[in-house]
Structure formats: structure tokens, C-alpha cells
Design a protein around this motif. Structure first.
Motif, mmCIF file in Angstrom:
data_model
loop_
_atom_site.group_PDB
_atom_site.id
_atom_site.type_symbol
_atom_site.label_atom_id
_atom_site.label_comp_id
_atom_site.label_asym_id
_atom_site.label_seq_id
_atom_site.Cartn_x
_atom_site.Cartn_y
_atom_site.Cartn_z
ATOM 1 N N TYR A 58 0.834 -1.214 0.000
ATOM 2 C CA TYR A 58 0.000 0.000 0.000
ATOM 3 C C TYR A 58 0.865 1.259 0.000
ATOM 4 C CZ TYR A 58 -3.207 3.600 1.670
ATOM 5 O OH TYR A 58 -3.925 4.754 1.806
ATOM 6 N N LEU A 59 1.863 1.314 0.891
ATOM 7 C CA LEU A 59 2.684 2.512 1.011
ATOM 8 C C LEU A 59 3.506 2.773 -0.256
ATOM 9 C CD1 LEU A 59 3.987 2.131 4.690
ATOM 10 C CD2 LEU A 59 2.164 3.637 3.850
ATOM 11 N N VAL A 60 4.140 1.732 -0.769
ATOM 12 C CA VAL A 60 4.951 1.903 -1.979
ATOM 13 C C VAL A 60 4.057 2.172 -3.183
ATOM 14 C CG1 VAL A 60 6.560 0.767 -3.563
ATOM 15 C CG2 VAL A 60 6.820 0.473 -1.094
ATOM 16 N N GLY A 61 2.927 1.463 -3.266
ATOM 17 C CA GLY A 61 2.010 1.680 -4.377
ATOM 18 C C GLY A 61 1.444 3.084 -4.400
ATOM 19 N N MET A 62 1.099 3.619 -3.217
ATOM 20 C CA MET A 62 0.548 4.973 -3.154
ATOM 21 C C MET A 62 1.577 6.033 -3.524
ATOM 22 S SD MET A 62 -2.691 5.144 -2.340
ATOM 23 C CE MET A 62 -2.864 6.778 -1.610
ATOM 24 N N SER A 63 2.829 5.817 -3.154
ATOM 25 C CA SER A 63 3.851 6.831 -3.393
ATOM 26 C C SER A 63 4.569 6.685 -4.740
ATOM 27 C CB SER A 63 4.888 6.799 -2.264
ATOM 28 O OG SER A 63 5.473 5.510 -2.155
ATOM 29 N N LEU A 64 4.746 5.450 -5.207
ATOM 30 C CA LEU A 64 5.544 5.232 -6.410
ATOM 31 C C LEU A 64 4.800 4.497 -7.527
ATOM 32 C CD1 LEU A 64 8.879 4.047 -4.707
ATOM 33 C CD2 LEU A 64 8.319 6.359 -5.507
ATOM 34 N N GLY A 65 3.618 4.002 -7.249
ATOM 35 C CA GLY A 65 2.907 3.165 -8.209
ATOM 36 C C GLY A 65 2.592 3.859 -9.520
ATOM 37 N N PRO A 120 -7.801 -2.043 -10.036
ATOM 38 C CA PRO A 120 -7.181 -0.906 -10.711
ATOM 39 C C PRO A 120 -6.099 -0.190 -9.910
ATOM 40 C CG PRO A 120 -9.588 -0.841 -10.908
ATOM 41 C CD PRO A 120 -9.261 -1.903 -9.911
ATOM 42 N N LYS A 121 -6.128 -0.301 -8.577
ATOM 43 C CA LYS A 121 -5.180 0.445 -7.753
ATOM 44 C C LYS A 121 -3.864 -0.299 -7.517
ATOM 45 C CE LYS A 121 -8.682 3.103 -5.268
ATOM 46 N NZ LYS A 121 -9.237 3.465 -3.935
ATOM 47 N N LYS A 122 -3.838 -1.586 -7.764
ATOM 48 C CA LYS A 122 -2.615 -2.345 -7.522
ATOM 49 C C LYS A 122 -1.592 -2.061 -8.620
ATOM 50 C CE LYS A 122 -4.517 -6.218 -4.906
ATOM 51 N NZ LYS A 122 -3.943 -5.693 -3.643
ATOM 52 N N SER A 123 -0.342 -1.946 -8.195
ATOM 53 C CA SER A 123 0.732 -1.650 -9.148
ATOM 54 C C SER A 123 1.878 -2.635 -8.959
ATOM 55 C CB SER A 123 1.246 -0.218 -8.934
ATOM 56 O OG SER A 123 1.873 -0.097 -7.664
ATOM 57 N N PHE A 179 6.234 -5.266 -5.619
ATOM 58 C CA PHE A 179 7.613 -5.510 -5.198
ATOM 59 C C PHE A 179 7.901 -4.875 -3.840
ATOM 60 C CE2 PHE A 179 8.158 -6.185 -9.841
ATOM 61 C CZ PHE A 179 8.667 -7.470 -9.773
ATOM 62 N N GLY A 180 7.223 -3.752 -3.536
ATOM 63 C CA GLY A 180 7.359 -3.174 -2.212
ATOM 64 C C GLY A 180 6.816 -4.101 -1.139
ATOM 65 N N GLY A 181 5.666 -4.709 -1.417
ATOM 66 C CA GLY A 181 5.096 -5.676 -0.484
ATOM 67 C C GLY A 181 5.974 -6.894 -0.334
ATOM 68 N N LEU A 182 6.566 -7.327 -1.445
ATOM 69 C CA LEU A 182 7.473 -8.478 -1.408
ATOM 70 C C LEU A 182 8.671 -8.181 -0.506
ATOM 71 C CD1 LEU A 182 7.275 -11.191 -3.001
ATOM 72 C CD2 LEU A 182 9.011 -10.275 -4.542
#
Length: 282
Positions: free
Chosen positions: A171-178, A188-191, A196-199
Motif C-alpha cells: 500500500y505505502l509503496v504503491g501509493m507513493s511510487l505506483g 485498478p489500484k494495484k501496481s 515488489f514493495g510488499g514483497l
């Protein structure tokens, strides 16, 4: 307080309560952990059958729920330290397995009197509820014992925190860098950046869990990779079911979070992979 802040407060409070109940049940005893898993099994199966009904299917809810609970009870009885007080593992397992095996042909017999247009689909959906929800929760009963051969709730804590770390960091990486969509048709919101941030977050949590448990760091890093990748697939799979049913949430059990399937979708698909991984690697 505006609606957005009010919703955030409700979501935060209910999330904290859910986390406290989960972690408390895991830490308290093997039996409280079993009660938690059984309750999640019932809630998840009811939600899945409700989603199926919105698509015109008519699952046999009662038989499906009974089959799911019997499946869970058999697995929990198999690994319980206190099973001898219930009359011995062998007799319970044999009787339960016989009952479970008979439930499946009973579904076909019951369908004869329902006069549905597509009985095969209804039977299939009923069985899918068992394998999609009850089987993963049944396998989770093994997690605190499969790697150490004795009750060790910290192993389950490690798995839970890996799943949570994956969600938070994605969530944090997707919101900032996605920028690049992972699976836009379903979510639609997943990037890919969030993936990779979640990984990375999951692997970091896996390494921490391995360190705290005094276990192999490589084994726990591998477990985190397996749980993270399969967990994302589980999230997408549940989104697929909800989109087909035309709903935002699978249920309303947890205010601000949705239902059991919404909160445990990653675990449902990752649990079988993690179970096999633990069985052969840890």
C-alpha cells in the motif's frame, strides 16, 4: 468530524480489535486458536455462498458448512495435544472421515429434489466453498506445530505478520511510487511497484521472524516470498469473485474492512503453498 475522518476512525478501531482478537486467540492456547479458525471458516463460507448466490447459483449451504467444519475438525483433532480426552485420534479420524466422505454423494442426492436448471454448477459451488475457505483454514491449524513438532504460536505470528507486512508495504509503496498497473481488470489500484514493495516488506518480516525464532533465516525468507506472491494472487482472486457478484465487500462483519474474505483473502490462497513449503523445507 467529517465522514472521511469518521470512516478512518471506525476502520482503525475495528482493525485494532480484530488484530487483538486474532493475536490473543493464537497466543492463549491451541484450543482458542482452533475456535478462531472454526469461526473464520463459518464466516468465510457463508460470505462465499452469498457471493455465489448473487450470480444465480444456489449452493447447498448447510451441507457445505457441515462438510467444511468436519474437515477442519479432522485436521485439528489430528494435531491436538489433548485429543486423547476425546476418545483417541484414530477412532475420531475414522468416524469423521467416513462422515465427510458420505456428505459428498449426499449433495448429489439432495440436488435431485431441488429442481434447479444447472445442478452441476450448484454442486460445484458448494464444493468450492469447502476447498476455497475451509481447506486453507484447516491447514493453518498445522502452522504452529509443523516446523517444530510442538505447539509454537510464534510460528503463526510470523506468518500473520508476513501477510500484514506485505499488505502495508504494498500500500505505502504503491501509493507513493505506483505507476504500472499490476492487474487493472480486477484491481485498478494495484501496481507492480506496490507488488515488489510488499514483497520486500514481507521478506524483511520473514527475516525478523526467523531471527526471533532462532530458525533458518533463509527458510523464513523463502516462506515470506511464497506467502507474499500467493497472497497477492489470493487478493486478486477474491476481487474476481466480488466483481462477478457486483459488490464492493464480501460482507460487513468488520466495520470499515468488509467481511472475512476481504480480510483473509491473502491467507486463503497462500496457506496451501505455505503448508507445503513448511512440510518440505522447514
Amino acid at each position: 468530524m467529517n465522514d472521511k475522518m469518521n470512516n478512518l476512525a471506525v476502520r482503525t478501531l475495528s482493525g485494532a480489535v480484530l488484530a487483538a482478537v486474532m493475536l490473543g486467540a493464537i497466543a492463549w492456547s491451541q484450543w482458542s486458536f482452533g475456535v478462531l479458525l472454526a469461526a473464520l471458516t463459518v464466516g468465510g463460507m457463508l460470505e462465499f455462498y452469498a457471493l455465489a448466490a448473487k450470480r444465480g447459483n444456489a449452493p447447498q449451504r448447510v451441507i457445505g458448512l457441515v462438510a467444511g467444519l468436519v474437515l477442519f475438525a479432522l485436521n485439528f483433532a489430528f494435531i491436538s495435544d489433548d485429543i486423547e480426552i476425546l476418545g483417541g485420534a484414530r477412532g475420531i479420524f475414522a468416524a469423521g472421515m467416513a462422515f465427510l466422505l458420505l456428505l459428498f454423494p449426499v449433495m448429489f442426492v439432495c440436488e435431485l429434489w431441488r429442481r434447479r436448471e444447472n445442478p452441476a454448477a450448484d454442486i460445484g459451488v458448494t464444493l468450492m466453498g469447502v476447498f476455497y475457505v475451509a481447506l486453507p483454514f484447516s491447514l493453518m491449524a498445522y502452522f504452529p506445530i509443523i516446523a517444530t513438532e510442538q505447539w509454537e504460536p510464534r510460528v503463526m505470528f510470523g506468518y500473520v505478520f508476513i501477510i500484514w507486512a506485505n499488505d502495508v508495504f504494498a500500500y505505502l509503496v504503491g501509493m507513493s511510487l505506483g505507476r504500472h498497473r499490476l492487474f487493472e481488470r480486477l484491481s485498478p489500484k494495484k501496481s507492480w511497484e506496490g507488488f515488489f514493495g510488499g514483497l520486500a516488506g514481507a521478506v524483511g518480516m520473514g527475516l525478523l521472524a526467523g531471527h526471533l525464532l532462532g530458525a533458518s533465516l533463509w527458510a523464513w525468507a523463502g516462506l515470506a516470498l511464497v506467502a507474499s506472491v500467493a497472497g497477492v494472487a489470493g487478493d486478486l482472486a477474491e476481487s474476481m469473485f466480488k466483481r462477478a457478484a457486483g459488490v464492493k465487500d464480501s460482507g460487513a462483519l468488520i466495520p470499515g474492512h468488509g467481511g472475512v474474505l476481504d480480510r483473509f483473502d491473502a491467507m486463503l490462497l497462500s496457506a496451501p503453498f505455505v503448508f507445503v513449503y513448511m512440510l518440505f523445507v522447514m
